[in-house]
Scaffold this active site. Structure first.
Site, PDB file in Angstrom:
ATOM      1  N   CYS A   1     117.010  25.393  40.075  1.00 57.40           N
ATOM      2  CA  CYS A   1     117.078  24.473  38.925  1.00 57.40           C
ATOM      3  C   CYS A   1     116.883  23.018  39.319  1.00 57.40           C
ATOM      4  O   CYS A   1     116.600  22.179  38.469  1.00 57.40           O
ATOM      5  CB  CYS A   1     118.408  24.634  38.197  1.00 57.40           C
ATOM      6  SG  CYS A   1     118.558  26.229  37.387  1.00 57.40           S
TER       7      CYS A   1
HETATM    8  N1  COA Z   1     130.745  37.193  24.557  1.00 56.68           N
HETATM    9  C1  COA Z   1     132.085  37.273  24.434  1.00 56.68           C
HETATM   10  N2  COA Z   1     132.941  37.156  25.475  1.00 56.68           N
HETATM   11  C2  COA Z   1     132.402  36.967  26.698  1.00 56.68           C
HETATM   12  C3  COA Z   1     131.013  36.896  26.890  1.00 56.68           C
HETATM   13  C4  COA Z   1     130.169  37.016  25.771  1.00 56.68           C
HETATM   14  N3  COA Z   1     128.850  36.954  25.889  1.00 56.68           N
HETATM   15  N4  COA Z   1     130.772  36.701  28.207  1.00 56.68           N
HETATM   16  C5  COA Z   1     131.958  36.660  28.809  1.00 56.68           C
HETATM   17  N5  COA Z   1     132.961  36.830  27.911  1.00 56.68           N
HETATM   18  C6  COA Z   1     134.407  36.862  28.149  1.00 56.68           C
HETATM   19  C7  COA Z   1     134.727  37.236  29.589  1.00 56.68           C
HETATM   20  O1  COA Z   1     134.791  38.636  29.753  1.00 56.68           O
HETATM   21  C8  COA Z   1     136.071  36.568  29.773  1.00 56.68           C
HETATM   22  O2  COA Z   1     137.050  37.372  29.180  1.00 56.68           O
HETATM   23  P1  COA Z   1     138.530  37.450  29.829  1.00 56.68           P
HETATM   24  O3  COA Z   1     139.075  36.063  29.739  1.00 56.68           O
HETATM   25  O4  COA Z   1     139.217  38.444  28.957  1.00 56.68           O
HETATM   26  O5  COA Z   1     138.323  37.907  31.238  1.00 56.68           O
HETATM   27  C9  COA Z   1     135.961  35.285  28.932  1.00 56.68           C
HETATM   28  O6  COA Z   1     134.941  35.552  27.962  1.00 56.68           O
HETATM   29  C10 COA Z   1     135.597  34.077  29.762  1.00 56.68           C
HETATM   30  O7  COA Z   1     134.448  34.409  30.554  1.00 56.68           O
HETATM   31  P2  COA Z   1     133.860  33.402  31.641  1.00 56.68           P
HETATM   32  O8  COA Z   1     132.656  34.040  32.260  1.00 56.68           O
HETATM   33  O9  COA Z   1     134.954  32.957  32.551  1.00 56.68           O
HETATM   34  O10 COA Z   1     133.402  32.222  30.672  1.00 56.68           O
HETATM   35  P3  COA Z   1     133.161  30.712  30.982  1.00 56.68           P
HETATM   36  O11 COA Z   1     133.994  29.904  30.088  1.00 56.68           O
HETATM   37  O12 COA Z   1     133.215  30.388  32.440  1.00 56.68           O
HETATM   38  O13 COA Z   1     131.631  30.521  30.495  1.00 56.68           O
HETATM   39  C11 COA Z   1     129.447  30.280  31.453  1.00 56.68           C
HETATM   40  C12 COA Z   1     130.609  31.232  31.134  1.00 56.68           C
HETATM   41  C13 COA Z   1     128.409  31.061  32.236  1.00 56.68           C
HETATM   42  C14 COA Z   1     128.869  29.776  30.143  1.00 56.68           C
HETATM   43  C15 COA Z   1     129.977  29.070  32.281  1.00 56.68           C
HETATM   44  O14 COA Z   1     130.797  29.522  33.320  1.00 56.68           O
HETATM   45  C16 COA Z   1     128.878  28.225  32.851  1.00 56.68           C
HETATM   46  O15 COA Z   1     127.965  27.788  32.202  1.00 56.68           O
HETATM   47  N6  COA Z   1     129.001  27.890  34.169  1.00 56.68           N
HETATM   48  C17 COA Z   1     128.052  27.046  34.847  1.00 56.68           C
HETATM   49  C18 COA Z   1     126.903  27.890  35.242  1.00 56.68           C
HETATM   50  C19 COA Z   1     125.738  27.084  35.751  1.00 56.68           C
HETATM   51  O16 COA Z   1     125.639  25.911  35.627  1.00 56.68           O
HETATM   52  N7  COA Z   1     124.837  27.788  36.358  1.00 56.68           N
HETATM   53  C20 COA Z   1     123.667  27.212  36.842  1.00 56.68           C
HETATM   54  C21 COA Z   1     122.608  28.166  36.553  1.00 56.68           C
HETATM   55  S1  COA Z   1     121.137  27.447  37.024  1.00 56.68           S
END
Ligand code: COA
Length: 373
Positions: A156
């Protein structure tokens, strides 16, 4: 040393898009089918049941509302759930080339330049659609540019790394007009059947033209005050796709050669990396962070961008200071920060300073500090 300037930017946006509601409806239909097909194993406890996704979660966790894609039908087809890309003959331009050329032509038009003026093309992006010949050489050919061309992949952060390479080439006199092209078909490396990440990515292509400031024809020129890059190894964002996949024994599972990440860890670890890089870079250039008019940040997560901008500014950023495009585009990998730059630059006045900052897998982070002339 020759002063380098960004004299034009371009953007290609695929016409098709998918809203969160459409995406979730497809994903949840697939989950229902999977759980039905595996009901006995799920009841026996040998296979875990899959959980439904939700639009509310996606928007709240990421700030994404929709994504542009090269093929909506294939992604929303339960039987494929991936884009269907028609195979092209070797003498036809590839899809990446076509998208990149469109963005490049806009960058040239905005700079008042012709393709023949270009003597360096760098394709800087996360995924190349083949091993070789380089996509950059193909774009050079179909655009009608001269000089030399090469591909580079720093995930990225690729556009920031590409801009530094272009700026260095111009500053040293090795190129007189350098194009950095970032065609991203992220829908091809995304696992649309993984609830944790099925909403993350979209497709787009961008282009940035770098020239000696003294030769610029464009009225909306940005002089590059400096570039800075950093990398630090991490497996928290990983894609094991590669040319040895077919040779590996045992064979990897199908989803191991697609994007996967530890999103929480990435969020926590990349925020300080990006903020500290910009604070140090601005400090070394003698620029007070609070005086920066605009931050064109990589577009992966809204909360992440707000936190990074807050750490650099020392207060909450307003919407104009760190503009958001991921609501419409989702994460377009290396194209994201350049899309923000392309769409949110016209209102800056002469003397205003802006920072483009890209970050991602590797980890890799890059900043480009520039001044509107
Ligand atoms: N719909 C509903 N619930 C979901 C879900 C979805 N699509 N995906 C995950 N969940 C649930 C998980 O199972 C978890 O449940 P739990 O608390 O019961 O275990 C909860 O939601 C939180 O999941 P989590 O993965 O910890 O969410 P988050 O708040 O960290 O958000 C991202 C996820 C990926 C959006 C976030 O972590 C992010 O953007 N991180 C940065 C990533 C990044 O910059 N990457 C670079 C790529 S180039």
């Amino acid at each position: 040393m020759i002063q380098a300037a960004i004299t034009g930017t371009g953007l290609y946006t695929p016409p098709q898009s998918i809203s969160n509601d459409e995406l979730v409806a497809c994903y949840n239909a697939w989950v229902e089918r999977y759980n039905r097909d595996n009901a006995a194993a799920i009841a026996a406890g040998s296979v875990p049941a899959l959980q439904a996704s939700s639009s509310e979660f996606i928007f709240k966790a990421s700030g994404i509302r929709s994504r542009h894609v090269v093929d909506r039908d294939g992604i929303l087809d339960l039987d494929s759930m991936r884009p269907r890309i028609p195979l092209r003959a070797d003498d036809e331009p590839s899809l990446m080339c076509e998208m990149g050329v469109t963005a490049a032509r806009e960058a040239l038009a905005r700079a008042g330049r012709e393709a023949g003026d270009v003597d360096l093309v760098i394709v800087a992006c996360s995924n190349m659609q083949r091993g070789y010949p380089a996509i950059a050489v193909e774009i050079q050919h179909f655009l009608g540019a001269g000089g030399y061309a090469y591909d580079m992949n720093v995930a990225c952060a690729s556009a920031a790394f590409g801009i530094q390479a272009a700026v260095d080439a111009v500053r040293m006199g090795n190129a007189r007009a350098a194009l950095v092209v970032s065609p991203e078909i992220c829908s091809g490396h995304l696992n649309w059947r993984n609830r944790d990440c099925h909403f993350i990515f979209g497709d787009a292509a961008t282009a940035v033209l770098v020239e000696p400031a003294a030769e610029a024809r464009s009225a909306r020129r940005f002089d590059v005050l400096g570039t800075r890059l950093r990398t630090q190894f991490s497996n928290n964002i990983r894609n094991n796709f590669g040319f040895l996949n077919a040779c590996e024994r045992p064979q990897r599972p199908w989803d191991d050669v697609l994007f996967h990440q530890e999103g929480r860890k990435v969020f926590k670890e990349v925020v300080p990396l990006a903020a500290e890089l910009m604070i140090g870079h601005l400090g070394d250039l003698g620029i007070e962070p609070a005086s920066v008019r605009r931050f064109w940040l990589h577009q992966a997560n809204l909360g992440m961008n707000q936190l990074i901008a807050k750490r650099v500014l020392g207060r909450e950023p307003d919407a104009a200071e760190a503009p958001v495009i991921l609501d419409e585009y989702a994460n377009t990998s290396s194209a994201g920060s350049v899309i923000a730059f392309h769409k949110y630059q016209d209102d800056l006045r002469s003397g205003d300073v802006g920072v483009l900052c890209a970050f991602g897998a590797g980890y890799s982070v890059g900043s480009v500090v520039m001044k509107r002339v």
